[in-house]
Design a protein around this motif. Structure first.
Motif, PDB file in Angstrom:
ATOM      1  N   THR A   1     -41.099  62.741  37.730  1.00 38.71           N
ATOM      2  CA  THR A   1     -39.769  63.053  38.216  1.00 38.71           C
ATOM      3  C   THR A   1     -39.005  63.623  37.037  1.00 38.71           C
ATOM      4  OG1 THR A   1     -39.896  61.217  39.745  1.00 38.71           O
ATOM      5  CG2 THR A   1     -37.722  62.088  39.307  1.00 38.71           C
ATOM      6  N   LYS A   2     -38.384  64.736  37.238  1.00 34.61           N
ATOM      7  CA  LYS A   2     -37.650  65.372  36.153  1.00 34.61           C
ATOM      8  C   LYS A   2     -36.178  65.432  36.536  1.00 34.61           C
ATOM      9  CE  LYS A   2     -38.054  68.851  32.726  1.00 34.61           C
ATOM     10  NZ  LYS A   2     -37.212  68.255  31.772  1.00 34.61           N
ATOM     11  N   LEU A   3     -35.358  64.919  35.645  1.00 31.37           N
ATOM     12  CA  LEU A   3     -33.916  64.994  35.844  1.00 31.37           C
ATOM     13  C   LEU A   3     -33.424  66.368  35.409  1.00 31.37           C
ATOM     14  CD1 LEU A   3     -32.878  61.504  34.490  1.00 31.37           C
ATOM     15  CD2 LEU A   3     -32.792  62.277  36.850  1.00 31.37           C
ATOM     16  N   PRO A   4     -32.307  66.800  35.952  1.00 30.77           N
ATOM     17  CA  PRO A   4     -31.742  68.085  35.539  1.00 30.77           C
ATOM     18  C   PRO A   4     -31.375  68.067  34.058  1.00 30.77           C
ATOM     19  CG  PRO A   4     -30.651  67.263  37.520  1.00 30.77           C
ATOM     20  CD  PRO A   4     -31.531  66.174  37.018  1.00 30.77           C
ATOM     21  N   GLU A   5     -31.666  69.156  33.382  1.00 34.07           N
ATOM     22  CA  GLU A   5     -31.291  69.268  31.972  1.00 34.07           C
ATOM     23  C   GLU A   5     -29.880  69.832  31.905  1.00 34.07           C
ATOM     24  OE1 GLU A   5     -34.065  70.642  29.072  1.00 34.07           O
ATOM     25  OE2 GLU A   5     -35.752  70.093  30.356  1.00 34.07           O
ATOM     26  N   ALA A   6     -28.951  68.967  31.596  1.00 32.63           N
ATOM     27  CA  ALA A   6     -27.544  69.325  31.423  1.00 32.63           C
ATOM     28  C   ALA A   6     -27.089  68.695  30.121  1.00 32.63           C
ATOM     29  CB  ALA A   6     -26.723  68.798  32.612  1.00 32.63           C
ATOM     30  N   ALA A   7     -25.881  68.966  29.729  1.00 29.35           N
ATOM     31  CA  ALA A   7     -25.349  68.365  28.502  1.00 29.35           C
ATOM     32  C   ALA A   7     -25.486  66.844  28.595  1.00 29.35           C
ATOM     33  CB  ALA A   7     -23.898  68.760  28.309  1.00 29.35           C
ATOM     34  N   GLY A   8     -26.084  66.225  27.585  1.00 29.69           N
ATOM     35  CA  GLY A   8     -26.278  64.783  27.563  1.00 29.69           C
ATOM     36  C   GLY A   8     -27.649  64.333  28.016  1.00 29.69           C
ATOM     37  N   TYR A   9     -28.462  65.266  28.478  1.00 31.63           N
ATOM     38  CA  TYR A   9     -29.803  64.928  28.979  1.00 31.63           C
ATOM     39  C   TYR A   9     -30.618  64.168  27.928  1.00 31.63           C
ATOM     40  CZ  TYR A   9     -34.677  65.662  30.357  1.00 31.63           C
ATOM     41  OH  TYR A   9     -35.999  65.481  30.673  1.00 31.63           O
ATOM     42  N   GLN A  10     -30.683  64.714  26.720  1.00 29.72           N
ATOM     43  CA  GLN A  10     -31.503  64.090  25.680  1.00 29.72           C
ATOM     44  C   GLN A  10     -30.969  62.709  25.282  1.00 29.72           C
ATOM     45  OE1 GLN A  10     -34.477  65.644  24.924  1.00 29.72           O
ATOM     46  NE2 GLN A  10     -34.865  63.580  24.161  1.00 29.72           N
ATOM     47  N   THR A  11     -29.652  62.562  25.279  1.00 28.70           N
ATOM     48  CA  THR A  11     -29.058  61.250  24.969  1.00 28.70           C
ATOM     49  C   THR A  11     -29.438  60.243  26.044  1.00 28.70           C
ATOM     50  OG1 THR A  11     -27.227  62.339  23.851  1.00 28.70           O
ATOM     51  CG2 THR A  11     -26.892  60.040  24.477  1.00 28.70           C
ATOM     52  N   TYR A  12     -29.401  60.669  27.308  1.00 26.75           N
ATOM     53  CA  TYR A  12     -29.829  59.800  28.403  1.00 26.75           C
ATOM     54  C   TYR A  12     -31.292  59.395  28.209  1.00 26.75           C
ATOM     55  CZ  TYR A  12     -31.418  58.063  32.827  1.00 26.75           C
ATOM     56  OH  TYR A  12     -31.995  57.265  33.774  1.00 26.75           O
ATOM     57  N   ILE A  13     -32.153  60.385  27.955  1.00 25.58           N
ATOM     58  CA  ILE A  13     -33.580  60.114  27.778  1.00 25.58           C
ATOM     59  C   ILE A  13     -33.800  59.139  26.619  1.00 25.58           C
ATOM     60  CG2 ILE A  13     -35.803  61.150  27.123  1.00 25.58           C
ATOM     61  CD1 ILE A  13     -34.938  61.751  30.019  1.00 25.58           C
ATOM     62  N   ASN A  14     -33.136  59.368  25.508  1.00 20.57           N
ATOM     63  CA  ASN A  14     -33.331  58.533  24.317  1.00 20.57           C
ATOM     64  C   ASN A  14     -32.858  57.093  24.507  1.00 20.57           C
ATOM     65  OD1 ASN A  14     -34.376  60.754  23.004  1.00 20.57           O
ATOM     66  ND2 ASN A  14     -32.494  61.206  21.895  1.00 20.57           N
TER      67      ASN A  14
END
Length: 114
Positions: free
Chosen positions: A45-58
């Motif tokens: 499942t891939k979430l949309p890449e928007a501002a903050g995506y990497q922070t959410y993932i981390n």
């Protein structure tokens, strides 16, 4: 005394019946739904890449899968803020306050409601 023997006999036969029944259930090694069940290692499942995506993932994928977020209803920013704060304060998520703000904005962007 006779009632006690009857109880023990009943319990013995009940136990024997259950043991035999459970043994028969395990003789069929293939589950009927196993042929149609997806291989979970292949499901992504891939979430949309928007501002903050990497922070959410981390910070959040440690405990939550991407599908968990996708299954949430659209919520207002105030509700997302309360949820992220609860993760920090109640559940002890190791998320800094600055990262929490970015995560809240990300969640509002992808699953927000006005």
């Amino acid at each position: 005394m006779q009632h006690t023997n009857i109880r023990y006999s009943f319990l013995f036969f009940l136990f024997a019946f259950l043991a035999i029944s459970c043994g028969e259930a395990n003789t069929n090694s293939a589950h009927p739904g196993a042929a149609t069940a997806p291989n979970l290692k292949e499901v992504s499942t891939k979430l949309p890449e928007a501002a903050g995506y990497q922070t959410y993932i981390n910070n959040c994928i440690i405990c939550h899968s991407a599908s968990y977020v996708q299954n949430q209803p659209e919520l207002p920013e105030k509700t997302w803020a309360a949820i992220v704060t609860k993760m920090q304060k109640t559940y002890g998520a190791p998320v800094s306050d600055s990262a929490a703000l970015v995560i809240i904005q990300y969640l509002t962007t992808i699953k927000g409601r006005s």
